[in-house]
Motif scaffolding. Structure first.
Motif, PDB file in Angstrom:
ATOM      1  N   VAL A  30       0.839  -1.198   0.000  1.00  0.00           N
ATOM      2  CA  VAL A  30       0.000   0.000   0.000  1.00  0.00           C
ATOM      3  C   VAL A  30       0.872   1.245   0.000  1.00  0.00           C
ATOM      4  CG1 VAL A  30      -1.907  -1.135   1.185  1.00  0.00           C
ATOM      5  CG2 VAL A  30      -0.175   0.066   2.531  1.00  0.00           C
ATOM      6  N   ALA A  31       0.344   2.303  -0.587  1.00  0.00           N
ATOM      7  CA  ALA A  31       0.997   3.602  -0.503  1.00  0.00           C
ATOM      8  C   ALA A  31       0.706   4.184   0.874  1.00  0.00           C
ATOM      9  CB  ALA A  31       0.478   4.520  -1.605  1.00  0.00           C
ATOM     10  N   GLY A  32       1.748   4.590   1.580  1.00  0.00           N
ATOM     11  CA  GLY A  32       1.571   5.093   2.926  1.00  0.00           C
ATOM     12  C   GLY A  32       1.970   4.060   3.967  1.00  0.00           C
ATOM     13  N   GLN A  33       1.762   4.410   5.214  1.00  0.00           N
ATOM     14  CA  GLN A  33       2.184   3.561   6.331  1.00  0.00           C
ATOM     15  C   GLN A  33       1.042   3.416   7.339  1.00  0.00           C
ATOM     16  OE1 GLN A  33       5.622   5.787   7.634  1.00  0.00           O
ATOM     17  NE2 GLN A  33       6.968   4.802   6.143  1.00  0.00           N
ATOM     18  N   PRO A  34       0.234   2.380   7.188  1.00  0.00           N
ATOM     19  CA  PRO A  34      -0.890   2.185   8.121  1.00  0.00           C
ATOM     20  C   PRO A  34      -0.400   2.036   9.560  1.00  0.00           C
ATOM     21  CG  PRO A  34      -1.067   0.731   6.211  1.00  0.00           C
ATOM     22  CD  PRO A  34       0.298   1.323   6.165  1.00  0.00           C
ATOM     23  N   ASP A  35      -1.058   2.729  10.479  1.00  0.00           N
ATOM     24  CA  ASP A  35      -0.681   2.605  11.888  1.00  0.00           C
ATOM     25  C   ASP A  35      -1.541   1.541  12.562  1.00  0.00           C
ATOM     26  OD1 ASP A  35      -3.151   3.805  12.197  1.00  0.00           O
ATOM     27  OD2 ASP A  35      -2.359   5.748  12.817  1.00  0.00           O
ATOM     28  N   ALA A  36      -1.333   1.367  13.845  1.00  0.00           N
ATOM     29  CA  ALA A  36      -2.048   0.324  14.585  1.00  0.00           C
ATOM     30  C   ALA A  36      -3.555   0.539  14.546  1.00  0.00           C
ATOM     31  CB  ALA A  36      -1.557   0.288  16.031  1.00  0.00           C
ATOM     32  N   THR A  37      -3.976   1.806  14.534  1.00  0.00           N
ATOM     33  CA  THR A  37      -5.415   2.101  14.481  1.00  0.00           C
ATOM     34  C   THR A  37      -6.020   1.636  13.168  1.00  0.00           C
ATOM     35  OG1 THR A  37      -5.154   4.028  15.930  1.00  0.00           O
ATOM     36  CG2 THR A  37      -7.133   3.935  14.574  1.00  0.00           C
ATOM     37  N   ALA A  38      -5.329   1.905  12.056  1.00  0.00           N
ATOM     38  CA  ALA A  38      -5.819   1.489  10.745  1.00  0.00           C
ATOM     39  C   ALA A  38      -5.890  -0.027  10.648  1.00  0.00           C
ATOM     40  CB  ALA A  38      -4.930   2.049   9.641  1.00  0.00           C
ATOM     41  N   LEU A  39      -4.878  -0.706  11.160  1.00  0.00           N
ATOM     42  CA  LEU A  39      -4.880  -2.170  11.126  1.00  0.00           C
ATOM     43  C   LEU A  39      -6.042  -2.731  11.952  1.00  0.00           C
ATOM     44  CD1 LEU A  39      -1.058  -2.983  11.452  1.00  0.00           C
ATOM     45  CD2 LEU A  39      -2.415  -2.598   9.383  1.00  0.00           C
ATOM     46  N   ALA A  40      -6.288  -2.116  13.093  1.00  0.00           N
ATOM     47  CA  ALA A  40      -7.399  -2.563  13.939  1.00  0.00           C
ATOM     48  C   ALA A  40      -8.739  -2.338  13.248  1.00  0.00           C
ATOM     49  CB  ALA A  40      -7.361  -1.838  15.281  1.00  0.00           C
ATOM     50  N   MET A  41      -8.879  -1.215  12.547  1.00  0.00           N
ATOM     51  CA  MET A  41     -10.124  -0.922  11.836  1.00  0.00           C
ATOM     52  C   MET A  41     -10.361  -1.903  10.699  1.00  0.00           C
ATOM     53  SD  MET A  41     -10.198   3.263  11.740  1.00  0.00           S
ATOM     54  CE  MET A  41     -11.809   3.297  10.920  1.00  0.00           C
ATOM     55  N   MET A  42      -9.291  -2.383  10.070  1.00  0.00           N
ATOM     56  CA  MET A  42      -9.442  -3.384   9.010  1.00  0.00           C
ATOM     57  C   MET A  42     -10.064  -4.661   9.556  1.00  0.00           C
ATOM     58  SD  MET A  42      -5.957  -3.028   6.719  1.00  0.00           S
ATOM     59  CE  MET A  42      -6.546  -4.270   5.531  1.00  0.00           C
TER      60      MET A  42
ATOM     61  N   GLU B 194       9.955   3.790   3.076  1.00  0.00           N
ATOM     62  CA  GLU B 194       9.840   5.236   3.256  1.00  0.00           C
ATOM     63  C   GLU B 194       8.468   5.758   2.840  1.00  0.00           C
ATOM     64  OE1 GLU B 194      12.957   7.286   1.285  1.00  0.00           O
ATOM     65  OE2 GLU B 194      14.558   6.363   2.458  1.00  0.00           O
ATOM     66  N   LYS B 195       7.907   5.162   1.774  1.00  0.00           N
ATOM     67  CA  LYS B 195       6.645   5.675   1.243  1.00  0.00           C
ATOM     68  C   LYS B 195       5.548   4.623   1.145  1.00  0.00           C
ATOM     69  CE  LYS B 195       8.880   9.266  -1.550  1.00  0.00           C
ATOM     70  NZ  LYS B 195       9.031   9.828  -2.924  1.00  0.00           N
ATOM     71  N   ASN B 196       5.852   3.381   1.498  1.00  0.00           N
ATOM     72  CA  ASN B 196       4.836   2.339   1.387  1.00  0.00           C
ATOM     73  C   ASN B 196       5.055   1.275   2.441  1.00  0.00           C
ATOM     74  OD1 ASN B 196       6.644   0.189   0.193  1.00  0.00           O
ATOM     75  ND2 ASN B 196       6.846   1.769  -1.386  1.00  0.00           N
ATOM     76  N   ALA B 197       4.136   0.337   2.492  1.00  0.00           N
ATOM     77  CA  ALA B 197       4.215  -0.755   3.454  1.00  0.00           C
ATOM     78  C   ALA B 197       3.619  -2.013   2.842  1.00  0.00           C
ATOM     79  CB  ALA B 197       3.465  -0.384   4.733  1.00  0.00           C
ATOM     80  N   TRP B 198       4.064  -3.152   3.372  1.00  0.00           N
ATOM     81  CA  TRP B 198       3.503  -4.447   2.978  1.00  0.00           C
ATOM     82  C   TRP B 198       2.718  -5.024   4.141  1.00  0.00           C
ATOM     83  CZ3 TRP B 198       3.352  -7.111  -1.578  1.00  0.00           C
ATOM     84  CH2 TRP B 198       4.160  -6.641  -2.633  1.00  0.00           C
ATOM     85  N   LEU B 199       1.498  -5.467   3.836  1.00  0.00           N
ATOM     86  CA  LEU B 199       0.638  -6.092   4.827  1.00  0.00           C
ATOM     87  C   LEU B 199       0.358  -7.535   4.441  1.00  0.00           C
ATOM     88  CD1 LEU B 199      -2.138  -3.329   5.041  1.00  0.00           C
ATOM     89  CD2 LEU B 199      -0.051  -3.472   6.421  1.00  0.00           C
ATOM     90  N   GLU B 200       0.147  -8.369   5.444  1.00  0.00           N
ATOM     91  CA  GLU B 200      -0.430  -9.698   5.192  1.00  0.00           C
ATOM     92  C   GLU B 200      -1.874  -9.639   5.649  1.00  0.00           C
ATOM     93  OE1 GLU B 200       1.505 -13.789   5.545  1.00  0.00           O
ATOM     94  OE2 GLU B 200       0.319 -13.667   7.401  1.00  0.00           O
ATOM     95  N   VAL B 201      -2.777  -9.903   4.718  1.00  0.00           N
ATOM     96  CA  VAL B 201      -4.211  -9.804   5.005  1.00  0.00           C
ATOM     97  C   VAL B 201      -4.839 -11.176   4.788  1.00  0.00           C
ATOM     98  CG1 VAL B 201      -6.381  -8.667   4.407  1.00  0.00           C
ATOM     99  CG2 VAL B 201      -4.226  -7.401   4.232  1.00  0.00           C
ATOM    100  N   VAL B 202      -5.553 -11.655   5.783  1.00  0.00           N
ATOM    101  CA  VAL B 202      -6.245 -12.939   5.696  1.00  0.00           C
ATOM    102  C   VAL B 202      -7.749 -12.690   5.686  1.00  0.00           C
ATOM    103  CG1 VAL B 202      -6.631 -15.187   6.767  1.00  0.00           C
ATOM    104  CG2 VAL B 202      -4.371 -14.106   6.912  1.00  0.00           C
ATOM    105  N   LEU B 203      -8.419 -13.225   4.660  1.00  0.00           N
ATOM    106  CA  LEU B 203      -9.879 -13.152   4.564  1.00  0.00           C
ATOM    107  C   LEU B 203     -10.454 -14.553   4.731  1.00  0.00           C
ATOM    108  CD1 LEU B 203     -10.390 -10.903   1.386  1.00  0.00           C
ATOM    109  CD2 LEU B 203     -10.207 -10.154   3.762  1.00  0.00           C
TER     110      LEU B 203
END
Length: 206
Positions: free
Chosen positions: A104-116, A139-148
Motif C-alpha cells: 500500500v501507498a503510505g504507512q498504516p498505523d495500529a489504528t488502521a490495522l485494527a479498523m481493518m 519510506e513511502k509504502n508498506a507491505w501487509l499480510e491480510v487474511v480473509l
C-alpha cells in the motif's frame, strides 16, 4: 434407453454411445501463479489476454477457475474440472482462509490495522479482514499480510480505500493450507493428492 433424464446408477450400470463405454473424465486440479494483467475469464470482449491464453499450450482439459482474482491482482489461482470440490472451496459458508500480501501507498498505523479487522461499511457491505499483520515498512509504502475468510468484490482494495490507502500490489499467497511457494509467475502445476484432500471441504460430512 434414449431418455436423457433417466437416472443412472454408476456403481451398477454403464453408459455407452455408439457402443463405446463413456468413462468419467479425470479430475484435474491445478495451481497457477497468475501474473498481473490477465483476466480470469474464458474470453474477453475487449480482446485482453486471459489466464487461458497463458495455459493454451499446457495440454490440459477444460478447467474452470476456482474463485477469482481481478486483472490487477496476482498470485495463487486454482483451476479444476472437479466442480463439487471447487464449489466447496468457494462456498462462503466454509470460511476457508485466503492469504494475501498487499503493498500500500503510505504507512498504516495500529489504528488502521485494527479498523481493518473491526470492519468498514462500504455501500452496504461490511468489509473486514480476519487478520492483518504489518510485514515491513518502507519510506513511502508498506507491505501487509491480510487474511480473509470471506470475499466480496474487490474486498481488500475497497477496505483499504475506505481507510485512505491505495493498493499498489495485491498477491494471493495461500488458499487454506496451500501456499504459492516457489511456483514462478505465469507457471502452473498439478496439485498432489494430499493437497487436493487438504482443500476438500466435504471431508467429515455425510
Amino acid at each position: 434407453m434414449r431418455d436423457p433424464h433417466h437416472p443412472t446408477l454408476i456403481d451398477r450400470q454403464q453408459v455407452a454411445v455408439d457402443g463405446q463405454i463413456v468413462k468419467s473424465a479425470e479430475c484435474v486440479h491445478v495451481a497457477f501463479n497468475k501474473p498481473r494483467g490477465l483476466i480470469v475469464s474464458a474470453a474477453d470482449e475487449q480482446g485482453r489476454a486471459t489466464v487461458y491464453t497463458a495455459l493454451a499450450a499446457a495440454g490440459l482439459p477444460w478447467l474452470g477457475p476456482v474463485g477469482r482474482l481481478d486483472k490487477a491482482s496476482e498470485g495463487l489461482l486454482l483451476l479444476s474440472n472437479d466442480t463439487t470440490w471447487a464449489a466447496g472451496i468457494t462456498d462462503p459458508a466454509t470460511h476457508l482462509d485466503k492469504t494475501y500480501h498487499v503493498q500500500v501507498a503510505g504507512q498504516p498505523d495500529a489504528t488502521a490495522l485494527a479498523m481493518m479487522q473491526t470492519g468498514i461499511n462500504d455501500a452496504g457491505d461490511l468489509l473486514k479482514a480476519k487478520r492483518v499483520t504489518l510485514l515491513r515498512v518502507g519510506e513511502k509504502n508498506a507491505w501487509l499480510e491480510v487474511v480473509l475468510d470471506e470475499g466480496r468484490n474487490r474486498h481488500i482494495r475497497r477496505l483499504l480505500a475506505a481507510l485512505g490507502f491505495d493498493v499498489l500490489r495485491l498477491i494471493r499467497v495461500a488458499i487454506g493450507p496451500l501456499t504459492l511457494g516457489e511456483l514462478a509467475k505465469g507457471q502452473w502445476r498439478r496439485l498432489s493428492a494430499g493437497e487436493v484432500s487438504a482443500l476438500d471441504t466435504r471431508k467429515g460430512k455425510n
